[in-house]
Design a protein around this motif. Structure first.
Motif, PDB file in Angstrom:
ATOM      1  N   MET A   1      -4.332 -12.400   2.204  1.00  0.00           N
ATOM      2  CA  MET A   1      -5.385 -11.867   1.378  1.00  0.00           C
ATOM      3  C   MET A   1      -4.916 -11.942  -0.078  1.00  0.00           C
ATOM      4  O   MET A   1      -3.828 -11.496  -0.404  1.00  0.00           O
ATOM      5  N   LYS A   2      -5.755 -12.485  -0.933  1.00  0.00           N
ATOM      6  CA  LYS A   2      -5.413 -12.597  -2.345  1.00  0.00           C
ATOM      7  C   LYS A   2      -5.709 -11.294  -3.068  1.00  0.00           C
ATOM      8  O   LYS A   2      -6.548 -10.523  -2.648  1.00  0.00           O
ATOM      9  N   GLY A   3      -5.037 -11.079  -4.170  1.00  0.00           N
ATOM     10  CA  GLY A   3      -5.263  -9.889  -4.965  1.00  0.00           C
ATOM     11  C   GLY A   3      -4.303  -8.773  -4.617  1.00  0.00           C
ATOM     12  O   GLY A   3      -3.314  -8.959  -3.908  1.00  0.00           O
ATOM     13  N   TYR A   4      -4.614  -7.593  -5.128  1.00  0.00           N
ATOM     14  CA  TYR A   4      -3.794  -6.411  -4.862  1.00  0.00           C
ATOM     15  C   TYR A   4      -4.671  -5.182  -4.956  1.00  0.00           C
ATOM     16  O   TYR A   4      -5.787  -5.231  -5.462  1.00  0.00           O
ATOM     17  N   PHE A   5      -4.130  -4.067  -4.463  1.00  0.00           N
ATOM     18  CA  PHE A   5      -4.840  -2.802  -4.633  1.00  0.00           C
ATOM     19  C   PHE A   5      -3.846  -1.668  -4.778  1.00  0.00           C
ATOM     20  O   PHE A   5      -2.711  -1.740  -4.332  1.00  0.00           O
ATOM     21  N   GLY A   6      -4.318  -0.635  -5.451  1.00  0.00           N
ATOM     22  CA  GLY A   6      -3.590   0.617  -5.564  1.00  0.00           C
ATOM     23  C   GLY A   6      -4.553   1.730  -5.205  1.00  0.00           C
ATOM     24  O   GLY A   6      -5.772   1.533  -5.192  1.00  0.00           O
ATOM     25  N   ILE A   7      -4.009   2.884  -4.900  1.00  0.00           N
ATOM     26  CA  ILE A   7      -4.874   4.013  -4.553  1.00  0.00           C
ATOM     27  C   ILE A   7      -4.217   5.295  -5.031  1.00  0.00           C
ATOM     28  O   ILE A   7      -2.989   5.400  -5.052  1.00  0.00           O
ATOM     29  N   GLY A   8      -5.060   6.240  -5.437  1.00  0.00           N
ATOM     30  CA  GLY A   8      -4.519   7.491  -5.929  1.00  0.00           C
ATOM     31  C   GLY A   8      -5.520   8.617  -5.869  1.00  0.00           C
ATOM     32  O   GLY A   8      -6.643   8.454  -5.386  1.00  0.00           O
ATOM     33  N   LEU A  88     -20.273   2.265   1.273  1.00  0.00           N
ATOM     34  CA  LEU A  88     -19.103   1.433   1.528  1.00  0.00           C
ATOM     35  C   LEU A  88     -19.414   0.160   2.322  1.00  0.00           C
ATOM     36  O   LEU A  88     -18.926  -0.910   1.947  1.00  0.00           O
ATOM     37  N   PRO A  89     -20.224   0.194   3.399  1.00  0.00           N
ATOM     38  CA  PRO A  89     -20.479  -1.051   4.132  1.00  0.00           C
ATOM     39  C   PRO A  89     -21.198  -2.121   3.301  1.00  0.00           C
ATOM     40  O   PRO A  89     -21.162  -3.296   3.653  1.00  0.00           O
ATOM     41  N   SER A  90     -21.832  -1.738   2.194  1.00  0.00           N
ATOM     42  CA  SER A  90     -22.546  -2.694   1.337  1.00  0.00           C
ATOM     43  C   SER A  90     -21.739  -3.085   0.101  1.00  0.00           C
ATOM     44  O   SER A  90     -22.238  -3.805  -0.762  1.00  0.00           O
ATOM     45  N   PHE A  91     -20.523  -2.612  -0.009  1.00  0.00           N
ATOM     46  CA  PHE A  91     -19.708  -2.815  -1.206  1.00  0.00           C
ATOM     47  C   PHE A  91     -18.787  -4.014  -1.053  1.00  0.00           C
ATOM     48  O   PHE A  91     -18.124  -4.167  -0.029  1.00  0.00           O
ATOM     49  N   ARG A  92     -18.766  -4.871  -2.089  1.00  0.00           N
ATOM     50  CA  ARG A  92     -17.809  -5.986  -2.113  1.00  0.00           C
ATOM     51  C   ARG A  92     -16.612  -5.543  -2.946  1.00  0.00           C
ATOM     52  O   ARG A  92     -16.731  -5.258  -4.133  1.00  0.00           O
ATOM     53  N   HIS A  93     -15.447  -5.488  -2.295  1.00  0.00           N
ATOM     54  CA  HIS A  93     -14.228  -5.015  -2.958  1.00  0.00           C
ATOM     55  C   HIS A  93     -13.731  -6.049  -3.975  1.00  0.00           C
ATOM     56  O   HIS A  93     -13.636  -7.230  -3.656  1.00  0.00           O
ATOM     57  N   PRO A  94     -13.392  -5.609  -5.184  1.00  0.00           N
ATOM     58  CA  PRO A  94     -12.771  -6.523  -6.152  1.00  0.00           C
ATOM     59  C   PRO A  94     -11.391  -6.946  -5.654  1.00  0.00           C
ATOM     60  O   PRO A  94     -10.741  -6.213  -4.896  1.00  0.00           O
ATOM     61  N   ARG A  95     -10.926  -8.095  -6.070  1.00  0.00           N
ATOM     62  CA  ARG A  95      -9.594  -8.555  -5.636  1.00  0.00           C
ATOM     63  C   ARG A  95      -8.481  -7.725  -6.260  1.00  0.00           C
ATOM     64  O   ARG A  95      -7.458  -7.493  -5.642  1.00  0.00           O
ATOM     65  N   GLN A  96      -8.652  -7.316  -7.504  1.00  0.00           N
ATOM     66  CA  GLN A  96      -7.664  -6.503  -8.196  1.00  0.00           C
ATOM     67  C   GLN A  96      -8.310  -5.149  -8.443  1.00  0.00           C
ATOM     68  O   GLN A  96      -9.188  -5.031  -9.295  1.00  0.00           O
ATOM     69  N   VAL A  97      -7.864  -4.136  -7.695  1.00  0.00           N
ATOM     70  CA  VAL A  97      -8.587  -2.869  -7.720  1.00  0.00           C
ATOM     71  C   VAL A  97      -7.657  -1.685  -7.507  1.00  0.00           C
ATOM     72  O   VAL A  97      -6.613  -1.811  -6.874  1.00  0.00           O
ATOM     73  N   ALA A  98      -8.078  -0.567  -8.063  1.00  0.00           N
ATOM     74  CA  ALA A  98      -7.446   0.721  -7.768  1.00  0.00           C
ATOM     75  C   ALA A  98      -8.561   1.648  -7.316  1.00  0.00           C
ATOM     76  O   ALA A  98      -9.642   1.675  -7.915  1.00  0.00           O
ATOM     77  N   TYR A  99      -8.315   2.377  -6.244  1.00  0.00           N
ATOM     78  CA  TYR A  99      -9.273   3.353  -5.730  1.00  0.00           C
ATOM     79  C   TYR A  99      -8.773   4.739  -6.106  1.00  0.00           C
ATOM     80  O   TYR A  99      -7.569   5.002  -6.040  1.00  0.00           O
ATOM     81  N   VAL A 100      -9.687   5.610  -6.480  1.00  0.00           N
ATOM     82  CA  VAL A 100      -9.304   6.978  -6.828  1.00  0.00           C
ATOM     83  C   VAL A 100     -10.205   7.951  -6.079  1.00  0.00           C
ATOM     84  O   VAL A 100     -11.417   7.774  -6.023  1.00  0.00           O
ATOM     85  N   LEU A 101      -9.579   8.960  -5.486  1.00  0.00           N
ATOM     86  CA  LEU A 101     -10.288  10.010  -4.761  1.00  0.00           C
ATOM     87  C   LEU A 101     -10.076  11.319  -5.504  1.00  0.00           C
ATOM     88  O   LEU A 101      -9.039  11.518  -6.147  1.00  0.00           O
ATOM     89  N   GLY A 102     -11.034  12.227  -5.374  1.00  0.00           N
ATOM     90  CA  GLY A 102     -10.968  13.495  -6.088  1.00  0.00           C
ATOM     91  C   GLY A 102     -10.338  14.602  -5.275  1.00  0.00           C
ATOM     92  O   GLY A 102      -9.945  14.420  -4.128  1.00  0.00           O
ATOM     93  N   ALA A 103     -10.272  15.757  -5.900  1.00  0.00           N
ATOM     94  CA  ALA A 103      -9.672  16.941  -5.294  1.00  0.00           C
ATOM     95  C   ALA A 103     -10.446  17.366  -4.046  1.00  0.00           C
ATOM     96  O   ALA A 103     -11.620  17.049  -3.890  1.00  0.00           O
TER      97      ALA A 103
END
Length: 188
Positions: A1-8, A88-103
């Protein structure tokens, strides 16, 4: 899979939730993890993060949303239940992405949402645990951008094998052939 992701996470107070998210991110191949304005102590999160993600994956801690930074070209995707969020099922993920979730209780702050290129929601009847939400998003990224065989049409149906990847010839070989043709044409 090309790209990368981070999450926080932003504003989280439960270290076990962060530890669970970081461990899952490590398992799914995250390139980095981060916290924003979070009360996270690595030792406490380590009870859930048995893979010691901060010891293996770049981990960033930002005191405020204003201090938050991403690599150049990286898109930010917020995970939040809002009326205008993309399901989410209709979302196309970017290849270079960071996901952020709240409290856990407040969710993603308005200031964090304003930084997001997209806000995505998990189509569920009510909110799920932070670690579970992150795992769902990372799994969705994997199955939508990864290279897997198609699912069978019927339940329990036979699996169709994944066809081998098709690659063209190496660039140097094409250039070599072009030079040979040019040399042959000049001899004529």
């Amino acid at each position: 899979m090309k790209g990368y992701f981070g999450i926080g996470v932003e504003g989280v107070s439960k270290a076990m939730n962060v530890g669970t998210l970081f461990r899952t991110a490590h398992a799914f191949g995250a390139s980095f993890v981060f916290t924003i304005n979070a009360q996270y102590r690595r030792r406490d999160g380590g009870y859930a993060d048995t893979s010691d993600t901060p010891g293996a994956v770049p981990t960033y801690h930002f005191a405020t949303v204003e201090e938050f930074r991403l690599p150049q070209g990286c898109r930010l995707v917020g995970i939040e239940i809002t009326d205008d969020a993309i399901e989410l099922p209709s979302f196309r993920h970017p290849r270079q992405v960071a996901y952020v979730l709240g409290a856990e209780r407040e969710g993603l702050s308005r200031s964090a949402q304003s930084l997001c290129d997209f806000v995505v929601r998990i189509p569920s009847r009510f909110s799920v645990n932070l670690g579970v939400a992150g795992a769902i998003v990372m799994y969705d990224r994997l199955i939508s951008l990864g290279r897997f065989a198609d699912r069978p049409v019927a339940a329990g149906g036979p699996e169709a094998p994944l066809p081998p990847p098709v690659f063209g010839e190496p660039v140097w070989k094409r250039r070599q052939r072009r030079k040979m043709r040019a040399a042959d044409e000049s001899d004529l």
